[in-house]
Design a protein around this motif. Structure first.
Motif, PDB file in Angstrom:
ATOM      1  N   TYR A  40     -38.501  35.407  14.223  1.00  0.00           N
ATOM      2  CA  TYR A  40     -38.364  35.607  15.236  1.00  0.00           C
ATOM      3  C   TYR A  40     -37.439  37.147  16.341  1.00  0.00           C
ATOM      4  O   TYR A  40     -36.329  36.663  15.681  1.00  0.00           O
ATOM      5  CB  TYR A  40     -38.095  34.514  16.433  1.00  0.00           C
ATOM      6  CG  TYR A  40     -38.839  33.362  16.854  1.00  0.00           C
ATOM      7  CD1 TYR A  40     -40.005  33.731  17.703  1.00  0.00           C
ATOM      8  CD2 TYR A  40     -38.859  32.106  15.599  1.00  0.00           C
ATOM      9  CE1 TYR A  40     -40.899  32.720  17.574  1.00  0.00           C
ATOM     10  CE2 TYR A  40     -39.628  31.397  15.929  1.00  0.00           C
ATOM     11  CZ  TYR A  40     -40.953  31.192  16.811  1.00  0.00           C
ATOM     12  OH  TYR A  40     -41.612  30.761  16.957  1.00  0.00           O
ATOM     13  N   THR A  42     -35.098  38.737  19.716  1.00  0.00           N
ATOM     14  CA  THR A  42     -35.272  38.013  21.392  1.00  0.00           C
ATOM     15  C   THR A  42     -35.848  39.125  22.004  1.00  0.00           C
ATOM     16  O   THR A  42     -36.616  39.822  21.427  1.00  0.00           O
ATOM     17  CB  THR A  42     -33.227  38.094  21.359  1.00  0.00           C
ATOM     18  OG1 THR A  42     -32.994  39.715  21.201  1.00  0.00           O
ATOM     19  CG2 THR A  42     -32.541  37.736  20.333  1.00  0.00           C
ATOM     20  N   SER A  43     -35.580  39.118  23.224  1.00  0.00           N
ATOM     21  CA  SER A  43     -37.016  39.636  23.878  1.00  0.00           C
ATOM     22  C   SER A  43     -36.060  41.084  23.894  1.00  0.00           C
ATOM     23  O   SER A  43     -36.993  41.558  24.989  1.00  0.00           O
ATOM     24  CB  SER A  43     -36.891  38.958  25.820  1.00  0.00           C
ATOM     25  OG  SER A  43     -36.056  39.281  26.579  1.00  0.00           O
ATOM     26  N   THR A  67     -41.249  46.533  24.481  1.00  0.00           N
ATOM     27  CA  THR A  67     -41.872  45.846  25.240  1.00  0.00           C
ATOM     28  C   THR A  67     -43.846  45.505  24.466  1.00  0.00           C
ATOM     29  O   THR A  67     -43.517  46.807  23.297  1.00  0.00           O
ATOM     30  CB  THR A  67     -42.770  45.968  26.068  1.00  0.00           C
ATOM     31  OG1 THR A  67     -43.023  46.991  26.375  1.00  0.00           O
ATOM     32  CG2 THR A  67     -41.575  45.685  27.477  1.00  0.00           C
ATOM     33  N   ALA A 229     -35.426  41.031  30.943  1.00  0.00           N
ATOM     34  CA  ALA A 229     -35.475  40.451  29.273  1.00  0.00           C
ATOM     35  C   ALA A 229     -35.400  39.367  29.153  1.00  0.00           C
ATOM     36  O   ALA A 229     -36.365  37.901  28.508  1.00  0.00           O
ATOM     37  CB  ALA A 229     -34.232  40.921  28.594  1.00  0.00           C
ATOM     38  N   ALA A 232     -39.496  38.397  29.786  1.00  0.00           N
ATOM     39  CA  ALA A 232     -39.913  38.629  28.428  1.00  0.00           C
ATOM     40  C   ALA A 232     -39.496  36.975  27.357  1.00  0.00           C
ATOM     41  O   ALA A 232     -40.982  36.606  27.084  1.00  0.00           O
ATOM     42  CB  ALA A 232     -39.323  39.612  27.449  1.00  0.00           C
ATOM     43  N   THR A 233     -38.465  36.831  27.832  1.00  0.00           N
ATOM     44  CA  THR A 233     -38.056  35.236  27.097  1.00  0.00           C
ATOM     45  C   THR A 233     -39.479  34.131  26.881  1.00  0.00           C
ATOM     46  O   THR A 233     -39.864  33.932  26.709  1.00  0.00           O
ATOM     47  CB  THR A 233     -36.659  35.033  26.881  1.00  0.00           C
ATOM     48  OG1 THR A 233     -35.696  36.433  27.179  1.00  0.00           O
ATOM     49  CG2 THR A 233     -36.095  33.879  26.061  1.00  0.00           C
ATOM     50  N   TYR A 236     -42.670  35.508  26.196  1.00  0.00           N
ATOM     51  CA  TYR A 236     -42.799  34.932  24.667  1.00  0.00           C
ATOM     52  C   TYR A 236     -42.585  35.468  23.451  1.00  0.00           C
ATOM     53  O   TYR A 236     -42.070  35.233  22.467  1.00  0.00           O
ATOM     54  CB  TYR A 236     -44.530  36.650  24.306  1.00  0.00           C
ATOM     55  CG  TYR A 236     -43.754  38.080  24.509  1.00  0.00           C
ATOM     56  CD1 TYR A 236     -42.288  38.040  24.796  1.00  0.00           C
ATOM     57  CD2 TYR A 236     -44.646  39.200  25.903  1.00  0.00           C
ATOM     58  CE1 TYR A 236     -41.732  40.343  24.682  1.00  0.00           C
ATOM     59  CE2 TYR A 236     -43.873  40.313  25.986  1.00  0.00           C
ATOM     60  CZ  TYR A 236     -42.510  40.756  26.003  1.00  0.00           C
ATOM     61  OH  TYR A 236     -42.207  41.980  25.901  1.00  0.00           O
ATOM     62  N   SER A 238     -40.564  36.892  21.570  1.00  0.00           N
ATOM     63  CA  SER A 238     -40.037  38.479  21.295  1.00  0.00           C
ATOM     64  C   SER A 238     -40.447  39.408  21.390  1.00  0.00           C
ATOM     65  O   SER A 238     -41.846  38.154  21.039  1.00  0.00           O
ATOM     66  CB  SER A 238     -39.075  38.324  19.981  1.00  0.00           C
ATOM     67  OG  SER A 238     -39.804  38.068  18.997  1.00  0.00           O
TER      68      SER A 238
ATOM     69  N   GLN B  72     -46.940  33.257  25.009  1.00  0.00           N
ATOM     70  CA  GLN B  72     -47.957  34.096  25.577  1.00  0.00           C
ATOM     71  C   GLN B  72     -49.526  33.459  26.155  1.00  0.00           C
ATOM     72  O   GLN B  72     -49.951  33.373  27.222  1.00  0.00           O
ATOM     73  CB  GLN B  72     -48.396  35.229  24.999  1.00  0.00           C
ATOM     74  CG  GLN B  72     -49.131  36.928  26.444  1.00  0.00           C
ATOM     75  CD  GLN B  72     -48.227  37.123  27.149  1.00  0.00           C
ATOM     76  OE1 GLN B  72     -47.350  37.946  26.796  1.00  0.00           O
ATOM     77  NE2 GLN B  72     -49.049  36.705  27.831  1.00  0.00           N
ATOM     78  N   ARG B 214     -46.004  37.356  15.208  1.00  0.00           N
ATOM     79  CA  ARG B 214     -45.978  37.240  16.696  1.00  0.00           C
ATOM     80  C   ARG B 214     -48.406  37.131  17.415  1.00  0.00           C
ATOM     81  O   ARG B 214     -48.334  37.961  17.939  1.00  0.00           O
ATOM     82  CB  ARG B 214     -45.098  38.199  18.015  1.00  0.00           C
ATOM     83  CG  ARG B 214     -43.922  38.271  17.939  1.00  0.00           C
ATOM     84  CD  ARG B 214     -43.313  36.676  17.682  1.00  0.00           C
ATOM     85  NE  ARG B 214     -43.383  36.012  19.100  1.00  0.00           N
ATOM     86  CZ  ARG B 214     -43.634  35.115  19.307  1.00  0.00           C
ATOM     87  NH1 ARG B 214     -43.864  34.120  18.212  1.00  0.00           N
ATOM     88  NH2 ARG B 214     -43.642  34.232  20.211  1.00  0.00           N
TER      89      ARG B 214
END
Lengths: 365, 365
Positions: A40, A42-43, A67, A229, A232-233, A236, A238, B72, B214
């Motif tokens: 993983y 981070t976003s 993204t 961000a 986004a976190t 998903y 990241s 997601q 992902r």
């Protein structure tokens, strides 16, 4: 020759994708940073790629968010900045998915005419003076989708001045910038804004690496990036680390520059073929030959019904996107030709078919 | 030994990720399907992977949607099914990001007690009989996050009966299912529902391939999947094709089965080390040893203040997630230990540090 030649899709043909380069970049990603590639993140995105992008744009890493494709970036930005009822400026015509996305959020979409040197800034000023107060202006400055037009330097400055005066954000949506095959590169509005925070910039690797890699990014004020961000976190965790690590190795290993050179050469050749074929086969068509990107906008004589043409074209084995799809109203005599997916031989045959379809219309003279 | 040993993160240590297998799968992706791997797909996902998943779950491809990670997928499902004010059932405790995500959407979150054989279906029935009408019940059936508990077969049937009777959807969130290292595999509620449409199932390759890839997915009724595919198209056009193509080759090439065997063996060993260390170093701790997955829930004597313990643990070089993070209220004497990221030697040292931190608390006897 395929049964149907498609000028519909804004996507590259496989011959201009560096598959071997991507394969090597993937091997390098797992060899050079197995932990970062497989874990993983981070976003904000894969750290080496984020840093690379920051340097490329002359900003700090805190100004960059990577993204899963730039449309995801658009969606986050709209979620952050556009509430139902907010006025949003877009170009007329503009990218159909942007229109859908804004209408889906209940935005008060205001289209402002697009000329071959970009959005009509006088019309925009008049709209602002009439009392409309947009939160956002969505602008595709280079080789616009669908028109293929490029915003002049003068108008870039004019837009920035209006944004500062009326307090809206310019969303500079710039996926095609690297694919300029003629003319001179212009500075981005992000650069011209010099960190004043009036611009959020988006771009992607879909047109320079490949679309299936789904890596896009935003550049903007640190507080905006931080807020997005957070979204986004919660969406998903990241973005795709494997894909970003591949893109990073592709970029630093020289693949990006090679790929851009390949794409530019191929698309320049296709535009030349497209305009020559149109001039020969369908002289009723008017257009401005694009200096880069994927698309060319074509106008046919007033009274042409593009919906009829679309149907006839399908019967003749050629397809495109109707101009009406990029507008809230009007454009019945216009269409978008994408040449990114059509090798030269197909371009010529496709325009012959399009001309035959046009001649078959009852309304055509 | 690291300065801080982390039992906090639900992520695998690099030693149980098949990096070489992933590298080979990436090469195969570009070699075997360059076009499909590099091009835009559609929002339902990379077709060979979607078909493979459909076959694995005994459903049709139209019942499957692949996403950029399963979080997601959760977000899309919540957007589709949960409006502000809707009652949603979750387990008590449950995954903190699910709580955040539901609260962020304004859901009326109703927590129902979790026992070591799963959610208390009697308590749920009483809640339903009291008039609460949830749209959705979010259930993590196997090796639950954070508790590590598994829903019994009897309760799976009971939940399905309640869903049918009261007309709510069971969201079966099942990322850990493949990581069972002891006991017998139970049928999913998706299977037990036999296509009646009461269950939407989510899983992912984060725990069996790697998180950085992902790739997650949903399985559900065709109309639900279609609606969510529409949302996905408008958000990102298609999920990551490169990553999905790599996952597909990893699966069909035998990498998935090998990887699952590696992960299971390693995690079984870590659970054995964890429980032995707890019994020896911190006999005040009570727990149910998980039969699979990443997590173990630990209760300390009533009166223990987990916030104090967390601070003391940090000072002793060990970290975890406080039980209170997985609850709306209560849980002050509980914590979650994730052993997915901690090799055995770290497990033993980490528990020694945790015990020392516990002994340092003023409240401890």
């Amino acid at each position: 020759m395929p049964d149907t030649i498609s000028f519909a899709r804004g996507a590259p043909s496989l011959d201009i994708v560096d598959v071997e380069g991507l394969k090597a970049a993937a091997a390098a990603a797992f060899d050079e940073d197995a932990a970062g590639t497989t874990a993983y993140g981070t976003s904000v995105g894969y750290v080496p790629l984020r840093n690379w992008l920051a340097e490329r744009h002359g900003v700090q890493p805190e100004n960059v968010l990577v993204t899963n494709g730039s449309m995801q970036a658009d969606a986050f930005l709209f979620d952050e900045l556009v509430s139902s009822g907010d006025a949003v400026i877009v170009e007329k015509p503009t990218y159909d998915r942007t229109l859908l996305s804004l209408k889906g959020r209940g935005a008060d979409v205001r289209m402002v005419s697009l000329a071959s040197d970009g959005i009509d800034t006088d019309e925009l000023r008049a709209l602002l003076e009439s009392g409309v107060r947009p939160t956002l202006a969505h602008i595709i400055p280079n080789f616009q989708n669908p028109a293929g037009y490029t915003l002049s330097l003068e108008k870039r400055h004019a837009l920035l001045a209006l944004a500062a005066e009326y307090g809206f954000t310019i969303f500079e949506d710039d996926p095609y910038v690297a694919i300029r095959f003629t003319g001179e590169q212009l500075p981005t509005m992000l650069e011209l804004d010099e960190g004043k925070g009036n611009v959020v910039y988006a771009s992607s690797f879909s047109k320079t690496v490949c679309p299936g890699i789904r890596v896009g990014y935003l550049v903007g004020a640190a507080d905006t990036i931080k807020a997005i961000a957070g979204r986004a976190t919660n969406t998903y965790i990241s973005p795709n680390q494997v894909a970003q690590s591949i893109v990073y190795r592709f970029c630093v290993g020289g693949g990006l520059d090679r790929s851009i050179a390949t794409v530019k050469a191929a698309l320049a050749e296709r535009v030349a073929a497209l305009t020559a074929a149109l001039d020969r086969e369908l002289p009723e068509a008017s257009y401005v030959a694009p200096e880069g990107g994927y698309f060319m906008w074509v106008s046919l004589p007033e009274g042409t019904d593009v919906a009829q043409l679309f149907t006839a074209a399908g019967e003749h084995g050629v397809t495109f996107v109707k101009g009406t799809d990029f507008l809230l109203e009007g454009g019945e005599n216009t269409l978008r030709l994408a040449y990114s997916g059509t090798p030269v031989a197909q371009v010529e045959e496709g325009i012959k078919r399009l001309a035959a379809a046009y001649r078959s219309l009852p309304a055509a003279v």
